[in-house]
Design a protein around this motif. Structure first.
Motif, mmCIF file in Angstrom:
data_model
loop_
_atom_site.group_PDB
_atom_site.id
_atom_site.type_symbol
_atom_site.label_atom_id
_atom_site.label_comp_id
_atom_site.label_asym_id
_atom_site.label_seq_id
_atom_site.Cartn_x
_atom_site.Cartn_y
_atom_site.Cartn_z
ATOM 1 N N LEU A 94 9.548 7.452 4.997
ATOM 2 C CA LEU A 94 8.989 8.382 5.978
ATOM 3 C C LEU A 94 7.505 8.520 5.673
ATOM 4 O O LEU A 94 7.120 9.036 4.621
ATOM 5 N N LEU A 95 6.683 8.014 6.576
ATOM 6 C CA LEU A 95 5.230 8.079 6.419
ATOM 7 C C LEU A 95 4.684 9.112 7.401
ATOM 8 O O LEU A 95 4.774 8.935 8.613
ATOM 9 N N LEU A 96 4.131 10.197 6.856
ATOM 10 C CA LEU A 96 3.558 11.268 7.679
ATOM 11 C C LEU A 96 2.037 11.208 7.584
ATOM 12 O O LEU A 96 1.456 11.436 6.520
ATOM 13 N N THR A 97 1.383 10.892 8.707
ATOM 14 C CA THR A 97 -0.071 10.743 8.721
ATOM 15 C C THR A 97 -0.599 10.923 10.137
ATOM 16 O O THR A 97 0.135 10.742 11.109
ATOM 17 N N ASP A 98 -1.883 11.272 10.246
ATOM 18 C CA ASP A 98 -2.503 11.345 11.563
ATOM 19 C C ASP A 98 -3.092 10.005 11.972
ATOM 20 O O ASP A 98 -3.635 9.861 13.068
ATOM 21 N N GLY A 99 -3.002 9.013 11.077
ATOM 22 C CA GLY A 99 -3.399 7.651 11.430
ATOM 23 C C GLY A 99 -4.813 7.246 11.090
ATOM 24 O O GLY A 99 -5.210 6.107 11.354
ATOM 25 N N GLY A 100 -5.588 8.142 10.488
ATOM 26 C CA GLY A 100 -6.985 7.819 10.208
ATOM 27 C C GLY A 100 -7.185 6.999 8.947
ATOM 28 O O GLY A 100 -8.033 7.313 8.111
ATOM 29 N N ILE A 101 -6.435 5.920 8.806
ATOM 30 C CA ILE A 101 -6.472 5.121 7.574
ATOM 31 C C ILE A 101 -7.837 4.462 7.377
ATOM 32 O O ILE A 101 -8.530 4.132 8.330
ATOM 33 N N SER A 102 -8.198 4.273 6.138
ATOM 34 C CA SER A 102 -9.510 3.738 5.792
ATOM 35 C C SER A 102 -9.678 2.288 6.243
ATOM 36 O O SER A 102 -8.791 1.450 6.069
ATOM 37 N N LEU A 103 -10.865 2.006 6.830
ATOM 38 C CA LEU A 103 -11.249 0.642 7.188
ATOM 39 C C LEU A 103 -12.374 0.143 6.292
ATOM 40 O O LEU A 103 -12.943 -0.921 6.534
ATOM 41 N N ASP A 104 -12.685 0.901 5.236
ATOM 42 C CA ASP A 104 -13.793 0.540 4.345
ATOM 43 C C ASP A 104 -13.443 -0.674 3.487
ATOM 44 O O ASP A 104 -12.292 -0.830 3.049
ATOM 45 N N GLY A 105 -14.444 -1.494 3.209
ATOM 46 C CA GLY A 105 -14.240 -2.631 2.311
ATOM 47 C C GLY A 105 -13.033 -3.455 2.697
ATOM 48 O O GLY A 105 -12.897 -3.885 3.842
ATOM 49 N N ASN A 106 -12.128 -3.638 1.730
ATOM 50 C CA ASN A 106 -10.889 -4.376 2.009
ATOM 51 C C ASN A 106 -9.683 -3.447 2.106
ATOM 52 O O ASN A 106 -8.545 -3.885 1.983
ATOM 53 N N ASP A 107 -9.930 -2.142 2.324
ATOM 54 C CA ASP A 107 -8.827 -1.168 2.390
ATOM 55 C C ASP A 107 -7.808 -1.531 3.463
ATOM 56 O O ASP A 107 -6.594 -1.455 3.242
ATOM 57 N N TRP A 108 -8.298 -1.902 4.642
ATOM 58 C CA TRP A 108 -7.387 -2.209 5.741
ATOM 59 C C TRP A 108 -6.545 -3.446 5.431
ATOM 60 O O TRP A 108 -5.342 -3.458 5.673
#
Length: 200
Positions: A94-108
């Protein structure tokens, strides 16, 4: 039932932290649960769950976590979870998030690789979000994800707000099996209504 809960407590999730704490506490009563929360860094919080009041639990977890209300480094949380192997083939994530995941560097790129890996290792991944836009537009954004022929590293071309949504929301939708909207509601209402049919 085995559940792995991953709760986002980044800055943008501040007003929805009650949802994160609710799921952590209620899931402990109905299943075997391993719980993580994350912002810039992840924390395995299962050892810190108590039966105290919401306020006491909130303050206790804030003291124990390594990061709270900062960035949204889902990639680091996934790396830690895979390293600890807190899952089996019968686990529901169960992943609870608003979706604003990091796009910095190689995070994505790391997020994509880890979500892809976990999707093959567990029973199902459920995406829960207070962000109505993520759930409402996720399916179409996933289609755009495919049309753009997204490859590792291509998020660096996400220079517009729309493309950023494609890379964030489209990714989360692509690697989840079911998606649910769940927002802060009146204490008199049941949070379980978020699931529209439940999790089995």
């Amino acid at each position: 039932m085995n559940i792995l809960f991953i709760g986002d407590v980044s800055g943008s999730m501040g007003k929805f932290v009650v949802l994160v704490l609710y799921f952590i506490s209620i899931l402990e009563k109905i299943a075997h649960v391993d719980s993580y929360i994350f912002s810039d860094t992840p924390t395995y919080v299962s050892p810190y769950i108590t039966k105290n009041s919401f306020r006491t639990q909130y303050e206790h977890l804030r003291k124990k976590t390594t990061s709270w209300e900062y960035g949204t480094k889902l990639n680091l949380a996934l790396e830690e979870i895979i390293k600890a192997k807190k899952y089996t083939a019968t686990t529901n994530i169960l992943l609870l998030t608003d979706g604003g995941i990091s796009l910095d560097g190689n995070d994505w790129e790391v997020t994509v690789m880890r979500l892809s890996f976990l999707k093959q290792q567990v029973k199902r991944i459920f995406l829960i979000s207070p962000n109505v836009e993520l759930i409402k537009e996720g399916e179409e954004l996933e289609k755009q994800w495919k049309k753009l022929n997204v490859t590792l590293g291509s998020q660096k071309k996400a220079v517009t707000p729309y493309l950023q949504k494609v890379f964030r929301y489209g990714t989360l939708y692509r690697f989840s099996d079911k998606q649910f909207t769940c927002q802060q509601v009146s204490p008199r209402r049941k949070y379980s209504q978020c699931f529209n049919g439940g999790i089995r």
